[in-house]
Design an enzyme around this catalytic site. Sequence first.
Site, PDB file in Angstrom:
ATOM      1  N   LYS A 121      38.894  41.947  27.834  1.00 57.32           N
ATOM      2  CA  LYS A 121      39.355  43.329  27.664  1.00 57.32           C
ATOM      3  C   LYS A 121      38.688  44.043  26.510  1.00 57.32           C
ATOM      4  O   LYS A 121      38.571  45.259  26.527  1.00 57.32           O
ATOM      5  CB  LYS A 121      40.882  43.365  27.468  1.00 57.32           C
ATOM      6  N   LYS A 205      39.148  38.605  40.605  1.00 54.62           N
ATOM      7  CA  LYS A 205      40.552  38.772  40.994  1.00 54.62           C
ATOM      8  C   LYS A 205      40.873  40.233  41.301  1.00 54.62           C
ATOM      9  O   LYS A 205      40.241  41.138  40.758  1.00 54.62           O
ATOM     10  CB  LYS A 205      41.481  38.201  39.922  1.00 54.62           C
ATOM     11  N   LYS A 208      44.218  45.819  38.628  1.00 48.98           N
ATOM     12  CA  LYS A 208      44.573  47.231  38.471  1.00 48.98           C
ATOM     13  C   LYS A 208      43.403  48.037  37.931  1.00 48.98           C
ATOM     14  O   LYS A 208      43.300  49.235  38.162  1.00 48.98           O
ATOM     15  CB  LYS A 208      45.710  47.366  37.446  1.00 48.98           C
TER      16      LYS A 208
HETATM   17  P1  AMP Z   1      49.752  42.684  34.990  1.00 51.73           P
HETATM   18  O1  AMP Z   1      49.551  43.720  36.002  1.00 51.73           O
HETATM   19  O2  AMP Z   1      48.476  42.235  34.370  1.00 51.73           O
HETATM   20  O3  AMP Z   1      50.837  42.987  34.003  1.00 51.73           O
HETATM   21  O4  AMP Z   1      50.255  41.425  35.805  1.00 51.73           O
HETATM   22  C1  AMP Z   1      51.573  41.299  36.287  1.00 51.73           C
HETATM   23  C2  AMP Z   1      51.748  39.984  37.008  1.00 51.73           C
HETATM   24  O5  AMP Z   1      50.940  39.936  38.196  1.00 51.73           O
HETATM   25  C3  AMP Z   1      51.340  38.752  36.182  1.00 51.73           C
HETATM   26  O6  AMP Z   1      52.256  37.692  36.458  1.00 51.73           O
HETATM   27  C4  AMP Z   1      49.980  38.411  36.710  1.00 51.73           C
HETATM   28  O7  AMP Z   1      49.666  37.040  36.539  1.00 51.73           O
HETATM   29  C5  AMP Z   1      50.126  38.773  38.198  1.00 51.73           C
HETATM   30  N1  AMP Z   1      48.835  39.086  38.800  1.00 51.73           N
HETATM   31  C6  AMP Z   1      47.978  40.086  38.423  1.00 51.73           C
HETATM   32  N2  AMP Z   1      46.874  40.104  39.207  1.00 51.73           N
HETATM   33  C7  AMP Z   1      47.031  39.082  40.096  1.00 51.73           C
HETATM   34  C8  AMP Z   1      46.226  38.577  41.180  1.00 51.73           C
HETATM   35  N3  AMP Z   1      45.056  39.136  41.492  1.00 51.73           N
HETATM   36  N4  AMP Z   1      46.700  37.519  41.882  1.00 51.73           N
HETATM   37  C9  AMP Z   1      47.899  36.961  41.575  1.00 51.73           C
HETATM   38  N5  AMP Z   1      48.693  37.383  40.578  1.00 51.73           N
HETATM   39  C10 AMP Z   1      48.280  38.430  39.838  1.00 51.73           C
END
Ligand code: AMP
Length: 344
Positions: A121, A205, A208
Amino acid sequence: MTEQVSYSGPQRIFSGIQPTGNLHLGNYLGALKKFADLQDAGWEGIYCVVDLHAITMPHAKGALADQTRQIAAAMMAAGLDPDTSTIFVQSSVRAHTELTWIFNCVARMGWLEKMTQFKDKSGKDSERASVGLFDYPVLQAADILVYKATHVPVGEDQKQHLELSRNIAARFNQQYDVPGFFPLPEGLIEGPGARIMSLKDGTKKMSKSDPAETSRINLIDDTDMIAKKIKKAKTDTLGDMPETMEEMAPRPEVANLVGIYAALAGMSDEQVLAEYGGKGFGTFKPALAELAVEKLSPITKKMREFLDDPAEIDAAMAKGAEKANAVAAPIIEEVRRVVGFWQV
Ligand code: AMP
Ligand code: TRP
């Protein structure tokens, strides 16, 4: 670090999602769906919209509250019930930041310097990253441990942060000579959906922050958009659907689509291949699109209903903050005594 004396308190789940950008299929399968499944299996769970984490990166002024409400709505739409589970906004429970400071003095620079998310990041110019971005995983450890949570459902990308949380807990217990005071929280990561990849690149992966909208399926996408994105999803030139796991191994984009199907349908990859192996993508992709729409559209619909009635979301978050605070307050008091602060 391992411990001689293990934690003997109640088992409890904590997890958090940042209010940044649109939620996508990876967030749903890696996190939200798991939360709802664990709640329904009878786990005590505390689920948090982590707005303090969101300000570690540049963010649009004024967008935070709306994005926070969106995540809260998504949690409830995915099946979390604010009466059964605790759902709240991180910045409304002050104990998170207080414990972060104490943990800042327990965590070591060398541990944080190893964090790959910070490296990703902060990019090439890490000198200009906020101190908060560097400290992000310490706040995450405080989130979990201020409730003495024992289990943390997350996607695979959070493995390293969880390891750090365990190291902080173990070191606190050791440094202050309070064996078993904090649990060493375990991730609940395994299972289909732990790592959903981009629809444009099977080695990246789903995220967002990917500038390509077609790389992800957003929870707020409508039926046509979902179908369009799946139809356009990258495959390869190696022919029809593989029939075995071995045949699928060198085909990351195909493996991702099969994994998504499996996670949505509650099947294994092998079962999906048994059904679709040898068939063309002209058959598989429309079936996947139909399944995705079938599973996601009720959630999208509920999410929109919640967002149409922000007062209900806000009331649920107020109640959640009260419940979360009732768990955290006595724990932070105990921590203050253990550290040896002045008692007022
Ligand atoms: P975040 O949007 O980074 O706050 O992530 C929220 C949750 O979604 C966390 O538990 C991440 O590990 C999960 N997560 C984010 N991107 C992925 C992905 N591509 N595959 C599986 N889990 C994800
Ligand atoms: N870092 C997590 C993510 O980006 C979000 C998060 C913050 C979290 N605090 C947490 C997840 C505590 C689990 C437990 O996905």
